[in-house]
Design a protein around this motif. Structure first.
Motif, PDB file in Angstrom:
ATOM      1  N   GLY A  16       0.793  -1.215   0.000  1.00  0.00           N
ATOM      2  CA  GLY A  16       0.000   0.000   0.000  1.00  0.00           C
ATOM      3  C   GLY A  16       0.826   1.266   0.000  1.00  0.00           C
ATOM      4  O   GLY A  16       0.280   2.351  -0.194  1.00  0.00           O
ATOM      5  N   ASP A  17       2.122   1.171   0.199  1.00  0.00           N
ATOM      6  CA  ASP A  17       2.974   2.357   0.199  1.00  0.00           C
ATOM      7  C   ASP A  17       3.265   2.802  -1.236  1.00  0.00           C
ATOM      8  O   ASP A  17       3.429   1.976  -2.130  1.00  0.00           O
ATOM      9  CB  ASP A  17       4.304   2.079   0.900  1.00  0.00           C
ATOM     10  N   VAL A  18       3.316   4.093  -1.437  1.00  0.00           N
ATOM     11  CA  VAL A  18       3.700   4.659  -2.723  1.00  0.00           C
ATOM     12  C   VAL A  18       5.168   5.041  -2.595  1.00  0.00           C
ATOM     13  O   VAL A  18       5.545   5.818  -1.720  1.00  0.00           O
ATOM     14  CB  VAL A  18       2.845   5.889  -3.089  1.00  0.00           C
ATOM     15  N   LYS A  45      -6.799   4.683  -5.800  1.00  0.00           N
ATOM     16  CA  LYS A  45      -7.943   4.021  -5.167  1.00  0.00           C
ATOM     17  C   LYS A  45      -7.522   2.670  -4.603  1.00  0.00           C
ATOM     18  O   LYS A  45      -7.972   2.261  -3.537  1.00  0.00           O
ATOM     19  CB  LYS A  45      -9.074   3.843  -6.175  1.00  0.00           C
ATOM     20  N   GLN A  46      -6.634   1.982  -5.331  1.00  0.00           N
ATOM     21  CA  GLN A  46      -6.119   0.702  -4.857  1.00  0.00           C
ATOM     22  C   GLN A  46      -5.298   0.907  -3.579  1.00  0.00           C
ATOM     23  O   GLN A  46      -5.391   0.121  -2.653  1.00  0.00           O
ATOM     24  CB  GLN A  46      -5.245   0.067  -5.940  1.00  0.00           C
ATOM     25  N   VAL A  47      -4.522   1.977  -3.522  1.00  0.00           N
ATOM     26  CA  VAL A  47      -3.733   2.292  -2.328  1.00  0.00           C
ATOM     27  C   VAL A  47      -4.660   2.509  -1.142  1.00  0.00           C
ATOM     28  O   VAL A  47      -4.413   1.999  -0.043  1.00  0.00           O
ATOM     29  CB  VAL A  47      -2.859   3.550  -2.559  1.00  0.00           C
ATOM     30  N   ASP A  48      -5.731   3.242  -1.346  1.00  0.00           N
ATOM     31  CA  ASP A  48      -6.674   3.499  -0.268  1.00  0.00           C
ATOM     32  C   ASP A  48      -7.325   2.205   0.232  1.00  0.00           C
ATOM     33  O   ASP A  48      -7.491   2.012   1.433  1.00  0.00           O
ATOM     34  CB  ASP A  48      -7.751   4.488  -0.718  1.00  0.00           C
ATOM     35  N   ALA A  49      -7.669   1.300  -0.682  1.00  0.00           N
ATOM     36  CA  ALA A  49      -8.279   0.026  -0.295  1.00  0.00           C
ATOM     37  C   ALA A  49      -7.298  -0.838   0.497  1.00  0.00           C
ATOM     38  O   ALA A  49      -7.670  -1.454   1.504  1.00  0.00           O
ATOM     39  CB  ALA A  49      -8.761  -0.726  -1.534  1.00  0.00           C
ATOM     40  N   ILE A  50      -6.047  -0.874   0.064  1.00  0.00           N
ATOM     41  CA  ILE A  50      -5.030  -1.654   0.772  1.00  0.00           C
ATOM     42  C   ILE A  50      -4.799  -1.079   2.156  1.00  0.00           C
ATOM     43  O   ILE A  50      -4.682  -1.808   3.144  1.00  0.00           O
ATOM     44  CB  ILE A  50      -3.714  -1.700  -0.036  1.00  0.00           C
ATOM     45  N   THR A  51      -4.753   0.241   2.270  1.00  0.00           N
ATOM     46  CA  THR A  51      -4.521   0.899   3.552  1.00  0.00           C
ATOM     47  C   THR A  51      -5.668   0.624   4.524  1.00  0.00           C
ATOM     48  O   THR A  51      -5.439   0.365   5.706  1.00  0.00           O
ATOM     49  CB  THR A  51      -4.348   2.417   3.347  1.00  0.00           C
ATOM     50  N   GLN A  52      -6.903   0.672   4.045  1.00  0.00           N
ATOM     51  CA  GLN A  52      -8.058   0.383   4.904  1.00  0.00           C
ATOM     52  C   GLN A  52      -8.033  -1.066   5.379  1.00  0.00           C
ATOM     53  O   GLN A  52      -8.296  -1.346   6.547  1.00  0.00           O
ATOM     54  CB  GLN A  52      -9.361   0.658   4.165  1.00  0.00           C
ATOM     55  N   GLY A  53      -7.709  -1.989   4.488  1.00  0.00           N
ATOM     56  CA  GLY A  53      -7.630  -3.396   4.862  1.00  0.00           C
ATOM     57  C   GLY A  53      -6.531  -3.645   5.873  1.00  0.00           C
ATOM     58  O   GLY A  53      -6.692  -4.425   6.818  1.00  0.00           O
ATOM     59  N   ARG A  54      -5.405  -2.958   5.704  1.00  0.00           N
ATOM     60  CA  ARG A  54      -4.279  -3.118   6.625  1.00  0.00           C
ATOM     61  C   ARG A  54      -4.636  -2.573   8.007  1.00  0.00           C
ATOM     62  O   ARG A  54      -4.276  -3.155   9.029  1.00  0.00           O
ATOM     63  CB  ARG A  54      -3.045  -2.396   6.097  1.00  0.00           C
ATOM     64  N   ALA A  55      -5.363  -1.466   8.064  1.00  0.00           N
ATOM     65  CA  ALA A  55      -5.745  -0.876   9.353  1.00  0.00           C
ATOM     66  C   ALA A  55      -6.682  -1.805  10.126  1.00  0.00           C
ATOM     67  O   ALA A  55      -6.582  -1.914  11.347  1.00  0.00           O
ATOM     68  CB  ALA A  55      -6.406   0.473   9.125  1.00  0.00           C
ATOM     69  N   LYS A  56      -7.577  -2.498   9.427  1.00  0.00           N
ATOM     70  CA  LYS A  56      -8.498  -3.418  10.087  1.00  0.00           C
ATOM     71  C   LYS A  56      -7.759  -4.611  10.683  1.00  0.00           C
ATOM     72  O   LYS A  56      -8.083  -5.075  11.766  1.00  0.00           O
ATOM     73  CB  LYS A  56      -9.556  -3.916   9.100  1.00  0.00           C
ATOM     74  N   ARG A  57      -6.772  -5.114   9.948  1.00  0.00           N
ATOM     75  CA  ARG A  57      -6.041  -6.294  10.404  1.00  0.00           C
ATOM     76  C   ARG A  57      -4.925  -5.963  11.379  1.00  0.00           C
ATOM     77  O   ARG A  57      -4.441  -6.835  12.084  1.00  0.00           O
ATOM     78  CB  ARG A  57      -5.436  -7.019   9.207  1.00  0.00           C
ATOM     79  N   ALA A  58      -4.496  -4.720  11.449  1.00  0.00           N
ATOM     80  CA  ALA A  58      -3.299  -4.355  12.205  1.00  0.00           C
ATOM     81  C   ALA A  58      -3.421  -4.629  13.696  1.00  0.00           C
ATOM     82  O   ALA A  58      -2.497  -5.191  14.293  1.00  0.00           O
ATOM     83  CB  ALA A  58      -2.958  -2.891  11.974  1.00  0.00           C
ATOM     84  N   LEU A  59      -4.515  -4.236  14.310  1.00  0.00           N
ATOM     85  CA  LEU A  59      -4.645  -4.393  15.756  1.00  0.00           C
ATOM     86  C   LEU A  59      -4.656  -5.865  16.151  1.00  0.00           C
ATOM     87  O   LEU A  59      -3.932  -6.278  17.057  1.00  0.00           O
ATOM     88  CB  LEU A  59      -5.918  -3.700  16.246  1.00  0.00           C
TER      89      LEU A  59
END
Length: 148
Positions: A16-18, A45-59
């Motif tokens: 997700g990093d640019v 848009k793909q970056v935003d989707a990856i970032t949202q998915g990563r935030a959900k799984r991170a904790l």
């Protein structure tokens, strides 16, 4: 060249990093291995989707990674490999073999790309290995290689 990482790359970033890298590194390494895609406005848009998915799984995964670190650092991992005279191996012990040995020893499922071997393991004995479990959580192991 501006790229979007689709998988974590050691020393460069996580999914997700640019990133901005040299053209040759992108063409010859990142793009053929499909660990990055070229950056476009639609790709944002793909970056935003990856970032949202990563935030959900991170904790959840941070807690799991801390527990896995405690289990890993307390176990002895042994790998059997074919060796010749003097304890020199025929070939080397690969990260994939180390990942299988970790699971066989009762450890967590670890992806071979998360295992970093500082120097190739080509002899019998004890060797240090670094396992990245999560961002900021890693375990240092000692792998014991025996002759089979």
């Amino acid at each position: 060249m501006k790229l979007i990482l689709t998988q974590p790359v050691s020393g460069l970033g996580s999914a997700g990093d640019v990133v901005d890298v040299k053209d040759g590194y992108a063409r010859n390494f990142l793009l053929p291995r499909k660990v990055a895609t070229p950056w476009t406005k639609g790709g944002q848009k793909q970056v935003d989707a990856i970032t949202q998915g990563r935030a959900k799984r991170a904790l959840k995964s941070a807690e799991d990674a801390a527990a896995a670190k405690d289990r890993l650092e307390g176990t002895t991992i042994s790998v059997a490999a074919r060796a010749g005279q003097g304890g020199r191996l025929f070939g080397a012990v690969t990260p994939s073999e180390i990942a299988d040995a970790i699971v066989a020893a009762g450890g967590p499922q670890v992806d071979k790309r998360q295992i970093e071997v500082p120097t190739p393991i080509r002899s019998v004995g004890e060797h240090p290995v670094h396992v990245r479990l999560h961002e900021g959580v890693s375990a240092d192991l000692t792998i014991t290689v025996t002759a089979s």
